[in-house]
Design a protein around this motif. Structure first.
Motif, PDB file in Angstrom:
ATOM      1  N   ALA A 192       0.830  -1.212   0.000  1.00 12.01           N
ATOM      2  CA  ALA A 192       0.000   0.000   0.000  1.00 12.01           C
ATOM      3  C   ALA A 192       0.857   1.251   0.000  1.00 12.01           C
ATOM      4  O   ALA A 192       0.590   2.208  -0.731  1.00 12.01           O
ATOM      5  N   VAL A 193       1.907   1.273   0.836  1.00 12.46           N
ATOM      6  CA  VAL A 193       2.761   2.461   0.897  1.00 12.46           C
ATOM      7  C   VAL A 193       3.919   2.372  -0.090  1.00 12.46           C
ATOM      8  O   VAL A 193       4.309   3.378  -0.686  1.00 12.46           O
ATOM      9  N   ARG A 194       4.456   1.183  -0.298  1.00 12.29           N
ATOM     10  CA  ARG A 194       5.573   1.042  -1.235  1.00 12.29           C
ATOM     11  C   ARG A 194       5.125   1.360  -2.659  1.00 12.29           C
ATOM     12  O   ARG A 194       5.872   1.957  -3.435  1.00 12.29           O
ATOM     13  N   GLY A 195       3.906   0.964  -2.984  1.00 15.50           N
ATOM     14  CA  GLY A 195       3.391   1.211  -4.323  1.00 15.50           C
ATOM     15  C   GLY A 195       2.748   2.569  -4.488  1.00 15.50           C
ATOM     16  O   GLY A 195       2.241   2.877  -5.578  1.00 15.50           O
ATOM     17  N   GLY A 196       2.739   3.391  -3.433  1.00 15.72           N
ATOM     18  CA  GLY A 196       2.177   4.723  -3.546  1.00 15.72           C
ATOM     19  C   GLY A 196       0.667   4.773  -3.582  1.00 15.72           C
ATOM     20  O   GLY A 196       0.086   5.772  -4.009  1.00 15.72           O
ATOM     21  N   HIS A 197       0.001   3.714  -3.116  1.00 20.55           N
ATOM     22  CA  HIS A 197      -1.462   3.697  -3.138  1.00 20.55           C
ATOM     23  C   HIS A 197      -2.062   4.598  -2.064  1.00 20.55           C
ATOM     24  O   HIS A 197      -3.122   5.200  -2.270  1.00 20.55           O
ATOM     25  N   CYS A 198      -1.424   4.665  -0.885  1.00 19.16           N
ATOM     26  CA  CYS A 198      -1.946   5.485   0.200  1.00 19.16           C
ATOM     27  C   CYS A 198      -0.880   5.594   1.276  1.00 19.16           C
ATOM     28  O   CYS A 198       0.165   4.947   1.203  1.00 19.16           O
ATOM     29  N   GLU A 199      -1.171   6.416   2.284  1.00 13.13           N
ATOM     30  CA  GLU A 199      -0.284   6.531   3.438  1.00 13.13           C
ATOM     31  C   GLU A 199      -0.637   5.458   4.474  1.00 13.13           C
ATOM     32  O   GLU A 199      -1.713   4.857   4.426  1.00 13.13           O
ATOM     33  N   ALA A 200       0.279   5.235   5.414  1.00  3.38           N
ATOM     34  CA  ALA A 200       0.061   4.203   6.426  1.00  3.38           C
ATOM     35  C   ALA A 200      -1.038   4.596   7.401  1.00  3.38           C
ATOM     36  O   ALA A 200      -1.780   3.738   7.883  1.00  3.38           O
ATOM     37  N   GLN A 201      -1.157   5.888   7.705  1.00  2.00           N
ATOM     38  CA  GLN A 201      -2.050   6.313   8.774  1.00  2.00           C
ATOM     39  C   GLN A 201      -3.516   5.959   8.518  1.00  2.00           C
ATOM     40  O   GLN A 201      -4.186   5.420   9.411  1.00  2.00           O
ATOM     41  N   PRO A 202      -4.081   6.251   7.338  1.00  2.00           N
ATOM     42  CA  PRO A 202      -5.478   5.852   7.135  1.00  2.00           C
ATOM     43  C   PRO A 202      -5.674   4.342   7.145  1.00  2.00           C
ATOM     44  O   PRO A 202      -6.749   3.857   7.523  1.00  2.00           O
ATOM     45  N   LEU A 243       4.275   0.175   9.103  1.00  2.00           N
ATOM     46  CA  LEU A 243       4.800   1.433   9.615  1.00  2.00           C
ATOM     47  C   LEU A 243       6.277   1.600   9.269  1.00  2.00           C
ATOM     48  O   LEU A 243       6.726   2.707   8.946  1.00  2.00           O
ATOM     49  N   ALA A 244       7.039   0.488   9.319  1.00  2.00           N
ATOM     50  CA  ALA A 244       8.451   0.571   8.959  1.00  2.00           C
ATOM     51  C   ALA A 244       8.610   0.905   7.482  1.00  2.00           C
ATOM     52  O   ALA A 244       9.466   1.723   7.099  1.00  2.00           O
ATOM     53  N   GLU A 245       7.805   0.294   6.648  1.00  2.00           N
ATOM     54  CA  GLU A 245       7.854   0.586   5.215  1.00  2.00           C
ATOM     55  C   GLU A 245       7.458   2.027   4.946  1.00  2.00           C
ATOM     56  O   GLU A 245       8.080   2.723   4.135  1.00  2.00           O
ATOM     57  N   SER A 246       6.411   2.485   5.637  1.00  2.00           N
ATOM     58  CA  SER A 246       5.974   3.866   5.467  1.00  2.00           C
ATOM     59  C   SER A 246       7.071   4.832   5.883  1.00  2.00           C
ATOM     60  O   SER A 246       7.320   5.845   5.209  1.00  2.00           O
ATOM     61  N   ARG A 247       7.734   4.508   7.007  1.00  2.00           N
ATOM     62  CA  ARG A 247       8.821   5.366   7.480  1.00  2.00           C
ATOM     63  C   ARG A 247       9.952   5.421   6.459  1.00  2.00           C
ATOM     64  O   ARG A 247      10.493   6.495   6.157  1.00  2.00           O
ATOM     65  N   ALA A 248      10.328   4.262   5.913  1.00  2.00           N
ATOM     66  CA  ALA A 248      11.422   4.218   4.953  1.00  2.00           C
ATOM     67  C   ALA A 248      11.076   5.008   3.691  1.00  2.00           C
ATOM     68  O   ALA A 248      11.905   5.756   3.158  1.00  2.00           O
ATOM     69  N   VAL A 249       9.842   4.829   3.210  1.00  2.00           N
ATOM     70  CA  VAL A 249       9.420   5.547   2.003  1.00  2.00           C
ATOM     71  C   VAL A 249       9.413   7.046   2.251  1.00  2.00           C
ATOM     72  O   VAL A 249       9.898   7.841   1.434  1.00  2.00           O
ATOM     73  N   THR A 250       8.874   7.461   3.401  1.00  2.00           N
ATOM     74  CA  THR A 250       8.777   8.890   3.687  1.00  2.00           C
ATOM     75  C   THR A 250      10.149   9.512   3.884  1.00  2.00           C
ATOM     76  O   THR A 250      10.409  10.627   3.426  1.00  2.00           O
TER      77      THR A 250
END
Length: 355
Positions: A198-208, A232-239
């Protein structure tokens, strides 16, 4: 077994789509002059039609396509067309050839494709293709009296989200579709793959996503703990990657990355993602695990910001979504804060330590 075809833009009420979308409800057929007896006759073994779901007919023989299964599931939940008034020749054609004339759709109830089928429509690589799904999840209001049957699996909910239209099909947004998918996915590895994509592919952010998982009371499940941690770790790395890109691609001076700020001999004042010591400017990715990052600071973040600003440090909060959408604008905001440092009183001396 079904055969997958590209989704066409025909709507669930469009009965003129030929082989693309030949699905109709009993009501639509009846109002077009095709009686229940006539429809039943055509659904006999060897006949030209078949009943795919209760009250929903497939107007050809042979296996349904993935598109037809999607529309059948939606029509089963009540997405009914309002037929146009057929002329005598149209009624005769409908009764004789099995190809009813066109219909115009009425305003539809809030139902939408969700779960793995929705993720496949959103383009998730970790979701099975539509042709591999035995059941299609359809999200309906909790008050609807429907039961799962055949290829249609009913998912009930309150406060349904606004559906997204994908090739004419109403589809749940990614966070809700993910929650409905992992609710029926006991495999921790499969759940982790869906969430991280979801976050790696840019579909959405982790929070929602985490918010939807919390609303569905899924965060307490043992196999979900590691999956959410990976999300959350993936989201952090992407951000963080987006933040690095913002700094280096837009000509900002090199900061100290991921540091802890504290007064000499005192406890930590706060951790920040980037810090420019000479200008006393800090950047923090303003997101937490509860989906508040794009809506403003929450209490802990506000307290930390106040503590840093009392020391003369300027704190710039950047929500992950804005980093993704417009890094040029965020870089301009940080650059302005750096340039304004010469006009401010000197900040307190702080110790900068990596964390």
């Amino acid at each position: 077994m079904t055969y997958d075809t590209p989704l066409s833009p025909c709507s669930s009420g469009d009965l003129t789509g030929g082989a693309r979308c030949r699905v109709a409800t009993a009501r639509a057929l009846r109002e077009l002059g095709v009686t229940a007896a006539a429809a039943g006759e055509r659904c006999r073994p060897g006949g030209p039609w078949q009943m795919l779901l209760p009250g929903v007919y497939l107007l050809h023989a042979g296996p349904p396509t993935s598109e037809e299964r999607l529309h059948a599931a939606l029509q089963y939940t009540g997405r009914l067309p309002i037929p146009t008034q057929p002329g005598p020749s149209q009624a005769a054609d409908a009764a004789g050839s099995g190809e009813p004339p066109g219909a115009r759709p009425e305003p539809q109830p809030e139902v939408m494709i969700t779960g793995l089928a929705a993720l496949a429509l959103h383009g998730f690589d970790a979701a099975p293709p539509l042709r591999a799904l035995e059941e299609i999840d359809v999200l309906v209001p909790r008050t609807r009296r429907l039961r799962s049957i055949g290829c249609a699996r009913i998912v009930r909910g309150s406060d349904l989200p606004e559906p997204e239209q994908i090739t004419g099909v109403p589809v749940a947004p990614v966070p809700r579709a993910l929650a409905d998918a992992v609710a029926r996915t006991p495999d921790a590895l499969a759940a982790r793959r869906l969430l991280t994509e979801a976050v790696r592919g840019g579909h959405c952010e982790a929070q929602p996503v985490v918010r939807e998982l919390s609303n569905a009371r899924l965060l307490g499940r043992p196999h979900m703990v590691d999956a959410v941690d990976s999300l959350l770790a993936e989201s952090r790395a992407v951000t963080e990657g987006l933040l690095y890109d913002m700094v280096f691609c837009h000509g900002l001076p090199d900061p100290c990355w991921n540091v802890d700020l504290r007064l000499p001999g005192a406890p930590s004042v706060g951790r920040v993602d980037a810090y420019w010591p000479d200008e006393a400017v800090a950047v923090e990715i303003a997101a937490d695990a509860h989906g508040q990052g794009d809506n403003g600071p929450w209490p802990d973040l506000a307290r930390k910001r106040e503590a840093l600003e009392r020391l003369g440090i300027t704190v710039v909060h950047i929500p992950p979504g804005r980093l993704r959408e417009d890094r040029r604008l965020q870089a301009a905001i940080v650059r302005t804060a750096l340039m304004a440092a010469v006009e401010r009183a000197p900040a307190e001396y702080v110790v900068v330590r990596p964390y």
